[in-house]
Design a protein around this motif. Structure first.
Motif, PDB file in Angstrom:
ATOM      1  N   LEU A 155       0.844  -1.190   0.000  1.00 33.96           N
ATOM      2  CA  LEU A 155       0.000   0.000   0.000  1.00 33.96           C
ATOM      3  C   LEU A 155       0.883   1.245   0.000  1.00 33.96           C
ATOM      4  O   LEU A 155       1.569   1.524   0.986  1.00 33.96           O
ATOM      5  N   LEU A 156       0.859   1.967  -1.116  1.00 33.92           N
ATOM      6  CA  LEU A 156       1.609   3.226  -1.221  1.00 33.92           C
ATOM      7  C   LEU A 156       0.834   4.325  -0.506  1.00 33.92           C
ATOM      8  O   LEU A 156      -0.388   4.418  -0.658  1.00 33.92           O
ATOM      9  N   PRO A 157       1.518   5.185   0.253  1.00 37.07           N
ATOM     10  CA  PRO A 157       0.821   6.271   0.942  1.00 37.07           C
ATOM     11  C   PRO A 157       0.348   7.332  -0.047  1.00 37.07           C
ATOM     12  O   PRO A 157       0.840   7.411  -1.182  1.00 37.07           O
ATOM     13  N   SER A 158      -0.560   8.168   0.382  1.00 34.86           N
ATOM     14  CA  SER A 158      -1.129   9.189  -0.504  1.00 34.86           C
ATOM     15  C   SER A 158      -0.075  10.173  -1.009  1.00 34.86           C
ATOM     16  O   SER A 158      -0.190  10.682  -2.119  1.00 34.86           O
ATOM     17  N   ILE A 159       0.982  10.427  -0.235  1.00 37.50           N
ATOM     18  CA  ILE A 159       2.020  11.359  -0.675  1.00 37.50           C
ATOM     19  C   ILE A 159       2.687  10.880  -1.968  1.00 37.50           C
ATOM     20  O   ILE A 159       3.219  11.663  -2.735  1.00 37.50           O
ATOM     21  N   HIS A 160       2.631   9.584  -2.227  1.00 38.17           N
ATOM     22  CA  HIS A 160       3.230   9.012  -3.437  1.00 38.17           C
ATOM     23  C   HIS A 160       2.498   9.475  -4.704  1.00 38.17           C
ATOM     24  O   HIS A 160       3.025   9.350  -5.803  1.00 38.17           O
ATOM     25  N   SER A 161       1.316  10.023  -4.546  1.00 40.22           N
ATOM     26  CA  SER A 161       0.590  10.529  -5.719  1.00 40.22           C
ATOM     27  C   SER A 161       0.754  12.043  -5.883  1.00 40.22           C
ATOM     28  O   SER A 161       0.101  12.650  -6.729  1.00 40.22           O
ATOM     29  N   ALA A 162       1.646  12.652  -5.107  1.00 39.94           N
ATOM     30  CA  ALA A 162       1.924  14.091  -5.217  1.00 39.94           C
ATOM     31  C   ALA A 162       3.144  14.297  -6.123  1.00 39.94           C
ATOM     32  O   ALA A 162       4.246  13.858  -5.774  1.00 39.94           O
ATOM     33  N   PRO A 163       2.989  14.940  -7.263  1.00 38.83           N
ATOM     34  CA  PRO A 163       4.122  15.129  -8.179  1.00 38.83           C
ATOM     35  C   PRO A 163       5.378  15.731  -7.537  1.00 38.83           C
ATOM     36  O   PRO A 163       6.488  15.259  -7.813  1.00 38.83           O
ATOM     37  N   PRO A 164       5.282  16.731  -6.630  1.00 42.76           N
ATOM     38  CA  PRO A 164       6.513  17.291  -6.044  1.00 42.76           C
ATOM     39  C   PRO A 164       7.310  16.285  -5.200  1.00 42.76           C
ATOM     40  O   PRO A 164       8.498  16.474  -4.979  1.00 42.76           O
ATOM     41  N   PHE A 165       6.647  15.227  -4.744  1.00 42.68           N
ATOM     42  CA  PHE A 165       7.314  14.213  -3.924  1.00 42.68           C
ATOM     43  C   PHE A 165       8.483  13.569  -4.665  1.00 42.68           C
ATOM     44  O   PHE A 165       9.428  13.094  -4.050  1.00 42.68           O
ATOM     45  N   PHE A 166       8.443  13.562  -5.968  1.00 35.86           N
ATOM     46  CA  PHE A 166       9.464  12.878  -6.772  1.00 35.86           C
ATOM     47  C   PHE A 166      10.635  13.779  -7.149  1.00 35.86           C
ATOM     48  O   PHE A 166      11.558  13.337  -7.820  1.00 35.86           O
ATOM     49  N   SER A 167      10.608  15.033  -6.714  1.00 36.75           N
ATOM     50  CA  SER A 167      11.664  15.987  -7.055  1.00 36.75           C
ATOM     51  C   SER A 167      12.395  16.438  -5.796  1.00 36.75           C
ATOM     52  O   SER A 167      11.788  16.623  -4.741  1.00 36.75           O
ATOM     53  N   GLN A 168      13.689  16.651  -5.921  1.00 33.27           N
ATOM     54  CA  GLN A 168      14.481  17.170  -4.810  1.00 33.27           C
ATOM     55  C   GLN A 168      14.125  18.643  -4.628  1.00 33.27           C
ATOM     56  O   GLN A 168      14.413  19.469  -5.485  1.00 33.27           O
ATOM     57  N   GLN A 169      13.475  18.952  -3.528  1.00 28.52           N
ATOM     58  CA  GLN A 169      12.933  20.288  -3.295  1.00 28.52           C
ATOM     59  C   GLN A 169      14.016  21.273  -2.843  1.00 28.52           C
ATOM     60  O   GLN A 169      14.895  20.914  -2.051  1.00 28.52           O
ATOM     61  N   PRO A 170      13.952  22.528  -3.302  1.00 29.93           N
ATOM     62  CA  PRO A 170      14.946  23.530  -2.913  1.00 29.93           C
ATOM     63  C   PRO A 170      14.764  24.022  -1.474  1.00 29.93           C
ATOM     64  O   PRO A 170      15.738  24.405  -0.830  1.00 29.93           O
ATOM     65  N   ASN A 171      13.537  23.980  -0.956  1.00 29.83           N
ATOM     66  CA  ASN A 171      13.278  24.407   0.412  1.00 29.83           C
ATOM     67  C   ASN A 171      13.767  23.312   1.366  1.00 29.83           C
ATOM     68  O   ASN A 171      13.322  22.160   1.283  1.00 29.83           O
ATOM     69  N   LYS A 172      14.657  23.667   2.288  1.00 31.53           N
ATOM     70  CA  LYS A 172      15.283  22.670   3.165  1.00 31.53           C
ATOM     71  C   LYS A 172      14.266  21.937   4.044  1.00 31.53           C
ATOM     72  O   LYS A 172      14.394  20.738   4.274  1.00 31.53           O
ATOM     73  N   THR A 173      13.253  22.648   4.522  1.00 31.22           N
ATOM     74  CA  THR A 173      12.243  22.017   5.374  1.00 31.22           C
ATOM     75  C   THR A 173      11.428  20.999   4.574  1.00 31.22           C
ATOM     76  O   THR A 173      11.195  19.876   5.038  1.00 31.22           O
ATOM     77  N   THR A 174      11.013  21.383   3.378  1.00 28.23           N
ATOM     78  CA  THR A 174      10.256  20.479   2.517  1.00 28.23           C
ATOM     79  C   THR A 174      11.115  19.290   2.106  1.00 28.23           C
ATOM     80  O   THR A 174      10.654  18.139   2.132  1.00 28.23           O
ATOM     81  N   LEU A 175      12.367  19.561   1.758  1.00 26.62           N
ATOM     82  CA  LEU A 175      13.288  18.485   1.381  1.00 26.62           C
ATOM     83  C   LEU A 175      13.450  17.488   2.527  1.00 26.62           C
ATOM     84  O   LEU A 175      13.372  16.278   2.319  1.00 26.62           O
ATOM     85  N   ALA A 176      13.643  17.980   3.741  1.00 26.84           N
ATOM     86  CA  ALA A 176      13.812  17.099   4.899  1.00 26.84           C
ATOM     87  C   ALA A 176      12.557  16.266   5.134  1.00 26.84           C
ATOM     88  O   ALA A 176      12.639  15.055   5.399  1.00 26.84           O
ATOM     89  N   SER A 177      11.388  16.889   5.009  1.00 27.18           N
ATOM     90  CA  SER A 177      10.130  16.169   5.206  1.00 27.18           C
ATOM     91  C   SER A 177       9.952  15.089   4.137  1.00 27.18           C
ATOM     92  O   SER A 177       9.635  13.933   4.460  1.00 27.18           O
ATOM     93  N   PHE A 178      10.144  15.453   2.877  1.00 25.76           N
ATOM     94  CA  PHE A 178       9.992  14.479   1.797  1.00 25.76           C
ATOM     95  C   PHE A 178      11.019  13.353   1.926  1.00 25.76           C
ATOM     96  O   PHE A 178      10.706  12.184   1.691  1.00 25.76           O
ATOM     97  N   THR A 179      12.244  13.694   2.287  1.00 29.34           N
ATOM     98  CA  THR A 179      13.290  12.671   2.444  1.00 29.34           C
ATOM     99  C   THR A 179      12.903  11.686   3.539  1.00 29.34           C
ATOM    100  O   THR A 179      13.056  10.472   3.371  1.00 29.34           O
ATOM    101  N   ASP A 180      12.378  12.185   4.662  1.00 29.72           N
ATOM    102  CA  ASP A 180      11.929  11.287   5.730  1.00 29.72           C
ATOM    103  C   ASP A 180      10.805  10.368   5.253  1.00 29.72           C
ATOM    104  O   ASP A 180      10.793   9.181   5.570  1.00 29.72           O
ATOM    105  N   HIS A 181       9.873  10.922   4.464  1.00 25.42           N
ATOM    106  CA  HIS A 181       8.798  10.090   3.907  1.00 25.42           C
ATOM    107  C   HIS A 181       9.368   9.029   2.963  1.00 25.42           C
ATOM    108  O   HIS A 181       8.927   7.873   2.982  1.00 25.42           O
TER     109      HIS A 181
END
Length: 189
Positions: free
Chosen positions: A13-39
Motif C-alpha cells: 500500500l503506497l501512501p497518498s504522498i506518493h501521488s503528489a508530483p513534487p514528492f518525486f523531485s528534490q525540493q529547494p526548500n530545506k524544510t520540505t526536502l527534509a520532510s519528503f526525504t523522511d517520507h
C-alpha cells in the motif's frame, strides 16, 4: 488529481504522498526536502521489508523492470525519482544508520536496514536457539540458505557478519574461520 493511496501489484500500500508530483523531485526548500526525504526513507524501508529487498542502487531509478519500479516510479502521474535525488536519500539513510554503503567507499549502492543489525542479531540468535543449533558450528551458507525457509533466508553475508559481530560482543556467538569459508557457533544467553 486527488492524493490517494494505491495498492501495488505486489500488494504493498503506497501512501497518498506518493501521488503528489513534487514528492518525486528534490525540493529547494530545506524544510520540505527534509520532510519528503523522511517520507521516502520510511517508504523505501517499508517496501524493502514487504518484498525482502536488501539492496538499493541509484541505477534502480535510471532503469525499468527492476524490483523497485513500484515505489520509485508512479506511472499514474508520470513521475519517477531522479537518480541524484535517490543518491541524496540514500546518503541521509546512511547518516541515520538505516543503511550502509555497500560496497564501502561509494555512494550509489546501499544495503538497507529494514531491520537494524541489532534486530538481526536477536533474530539470528532466536533462530539458532529454536532450531537446536546452539554449540554447533554452522557455515554462513547454512544460515542464509537453510533447508526450511527462515527469517534469515537470503540475508546478505555483510549483514549476517554484522549481526554475528553484535552477538560476539555479548558472548552469544563465535566467528569461525575455516579454509573453505566462514562459520559461526552460537551459545546460550
Amino acid at each position: 488529481m486527488a492524493f490517494t493511496t494505491h495498492t501495488t501489484p505486489s500488494g504493498f500500500l503506497l501512501p497518498s504522498i506518493h501521488s503528489a508530483p513534487p514528492f518525486f523531485s528534490q525540493q529547494p526548500n530545506k524544510t520540505t526536502l527534509a520532510s519528503f526525504t523522511d517520507h521516502w526513507i520510511k517508504l523505501i524501508l517499508a517496501y524493502a521489508r514487504h518484498r525482502r529487498l536488501f539492496y538499493l542502487h541509484v541505477e534502480d531509478a535510471e532503469t525499468s523492470g527492476n524490483d523497485w519500479d513500484e515505489v520509485l516510479k508512479n506511472e499514474r502521474i508520470n513521475r519517477h525519482v531522479l537518480p541524484v535525488y535517490l543518491e541524496h536519500i540514500m546518503g541521509v539513510m546512511v547518516e541515520k544508520n538505516l543503511a550502509a554503503f555497500e560496497p564501502a567507499r561509494q555512494t550509489r549502492s546501499v544495503m538497507l536496514y529494514w531491520r537494524l543489525p541489532e534486530e538481526w542479531a536477536e533474530t539470528l540468535h532466536e533462530w539458532a536457539t529454536s532450531t537446536g543449533h546452539l554449540n554447533t558450528i554452522m557455515t554462513f551458507y547454512d544460515v542464509t540458505d537453510p533447508p526450511i525457509e527462515s527469517p534469515l533466508s537470503s540475508i546478505p553475508v555483510a549483514l549476517l557478519r554484522k549481526a554475528i559481530g553484535i552477538l560476539t560482543k555479548t558472548n552469544r556467538a563465535q566467528l569461525i574461520a575455516a579454509a573453505d569459508g566462514e562459520g559461526v557457533r552460537f551459545f546460550s544467553k
